[in-house]
Scaffold this motif. Sequence first.
Motif, short mmCIF file in Angstrom:
data_model
loop_
_atom_site.label_atom_id
_atom_site.label_comp_id
_atom_site.label_asym_id
_atom_site.label_seq_id
_atom_site.Cartn_x
_atom_site.Cartn_y
_atom_site.Cartn_z
N MET A 1 0.84 -1.19 0.00
CA MET A 1 0.00 0.00 0.00
C MET A 1 0.89 1.25 0.00
O MET A 1 1.73 1.39 0.87
N ASP A 2 0.72 2.14 -0.99
CA ASP A 2 1.53 3.36 -0.96
C ASP A 2 0.80 4.44 -0.17
O ASP A 2 -0.35 4.26 0.27
N GLU A 3 1.51 5.57 0.00
CA GLU A 3 0.99 6.68 0.82
C GLU A 3 -0.42 7.12 0.38
O GLU A 3 -1.30 7.39 1.19
N PHE A 4 -0.62 7.16 -0.97
CA PHE A 4 -1.87 7.72 -1.47
C PHE A 4 -3.05 6.79 -1.24
O PHE A 4 -4.15 7.20 -0.89
N GLU A 5 -2.79 5.47 -1.40
CA GLU A 5 -3.84 4.49 -1.14
C GLU A 5 -4.19 4.49 0.35
O GLU A 5 -5.36 4.40 0.73
N LEU A 6 -3.14 4.58 1.17
CA LEU A 6 -3.36 4.62 2.63
C LEU A 6 -4.26 5.80 3.02
O LEU A 6 -5.22 5.64 3.77
N ARG B 1 7.62 7.96 -3.96
CA ARG B 1 6.41 7.62 -3.21
C ARG B 1 6.79 6.98 -1.89
O ARG B 1 7.54 6.01 -1.88
N HIS B 2 6.26 7.49 -0.80
CA HIS B 2 6.57 6.91 0.52
C HIS B 2 6.01 5.51 0.61
O HIS B 2 5.04 5.18 -0.03
N PHE B 3 6.60 4.70 1.42
CA PHE B 3 6.16 3.33 1.73
C PHE B 3 6.39 2.33 0.61
O PHE B 3 6.08 1.16 0.75
N THR B 4 6.90 2.76 -0.53
CA THR B 4 7.14 1.79 -1.59
C THR B 4 8.61 1.44 -1.65
O THR B 4 9.02 0.55 -2.37
N GLY B 5 9.42 2.13 -0.87
CA GLY B 5 10.86 1.84 -0.84
C GLY B 5 11.58 2.28 -2.09
O GLY B 5 12.67 1.83 -2.39
N SER B 6 10.95 3.23 -2.84
CA SER B 6 11.56 3.58 -4.12
C SER B 6 12.26 4.94 -4.11
O SER B 6 12.64 5.43 -5.14
N GLY B 7 12.39 5.58 -2.96
CA GLY B 7 13.02 6.91 -3.04
C GLY B 7 13.58 7.35 -1.71
O GLY B 7 13.69 6.58 -0.77
N SER B 8 13.90 8.66 -1.63
CA SER B 8 14.55 9.21 -0.45
C SER B 8 13.54 9.45 0.66
O SER B 8 12.38 9.70 0.41
#
Length: 322
Positions: free
Chosen positions: A1-6, A315-322
């Motif tokens: 679940m990414d930040e936006f879905e949450l 995107r937060h929570f997806t582990g794809s960035g800073s």
Amino acid sequence: MDEFELIRRFFVDARPAERVLLGIGDDGAVLEPAQGSSLVAVVDTLIESVHFPKGFAAADLGYRCVAVNLSDIAAMGATPRWMTLALTLTDTDTHWLTGFASGMRAAADAWSMSLVGGDTTRGSQLTATVQVLGELPIGSELRRDGAQPGDSVFVSGSVGDAAAGLGLWAEADKLSAEQQFLAQRFARPTPRLALGKALRGLASAAIDVSDGLLGDLSKLLRASDCGASVALDSLPLSAALKAQFDAVSAERLALTGGDDYELCFCVPPDRVDELLARAAALDETVTCIGRIERQSGLVCIRNGRVIEYDAAGYRHFTGSGS
Ligand code: ADP
Ligand code: MG
């Protein structure tokens, strides 16, 4: 679940709320505390080792936690007025606090704001949350959802500098002038408040670039239910970024690096001259980087050829960035 879905799943409330002119989903909420007046509310949290490196200068952190909020205020076209601060400290270091408070005051003074409240706690990780409240003539807010096919897409200033600057932080004491410029773009971002105000009644949609140009423009496009084409050759890159990085890395930083706090906005084609005149009067650089299209999705074009870009910004929570 990414930040936006949450957020959608747990926090979006379907009930119509009283005197909320614009709720979850934009850079700020627009409220109507009294009939005919509107208040804009934004909030942002900076956590050590997540949003800034350990050892980051206290004064820069104080400045930065105000400036990132002012960027959301700018993206709404509002005027900032008051702020509150929730600070979680690991210990009481008066030297650090003096620096933090001076940086915060410098940003608040620069935009005539005052600190009116907050909360102070002890915890395991240094965290600063600032909320800013601003004002706006009713009905004049810049929203994400108004872009129309044919509109020109603009970005202010230059993009990619802050992400480059963050990468240089470890060697902060031996930076060249160009590297210092990039590091400073991360440490002390410039909220485009005057430009945001000048876009009232002119821009069809606006967002600030905090998570990377592609990612944030995609949010604007989703809100506006349209797509865009972006001309990669027209991205505004600073001289320092171009000098420090090869063309491929500079472009990647410009498209997906976060923390620039520039404005990305759309203007109907017949009002572009007016935009350029208003920006010039403010001494603000604005660059046309593309066009809004009816077809959804974001297409990047270089020399007339479509370029696939996989990274959709941070995107937060997806582990794809800073
Ligand atoms: P920004 O990058 O400007 O902070 P985003 O594009 O990340 O905004 O959008 C997130 C939206 O969701 C914003 O409107 C924000 O106010 C809202 N939001 C984020 N977290 C929460 C939460 N926990 N509860 C309610 N709304 C939230
Ligand atoms: Mg924002």
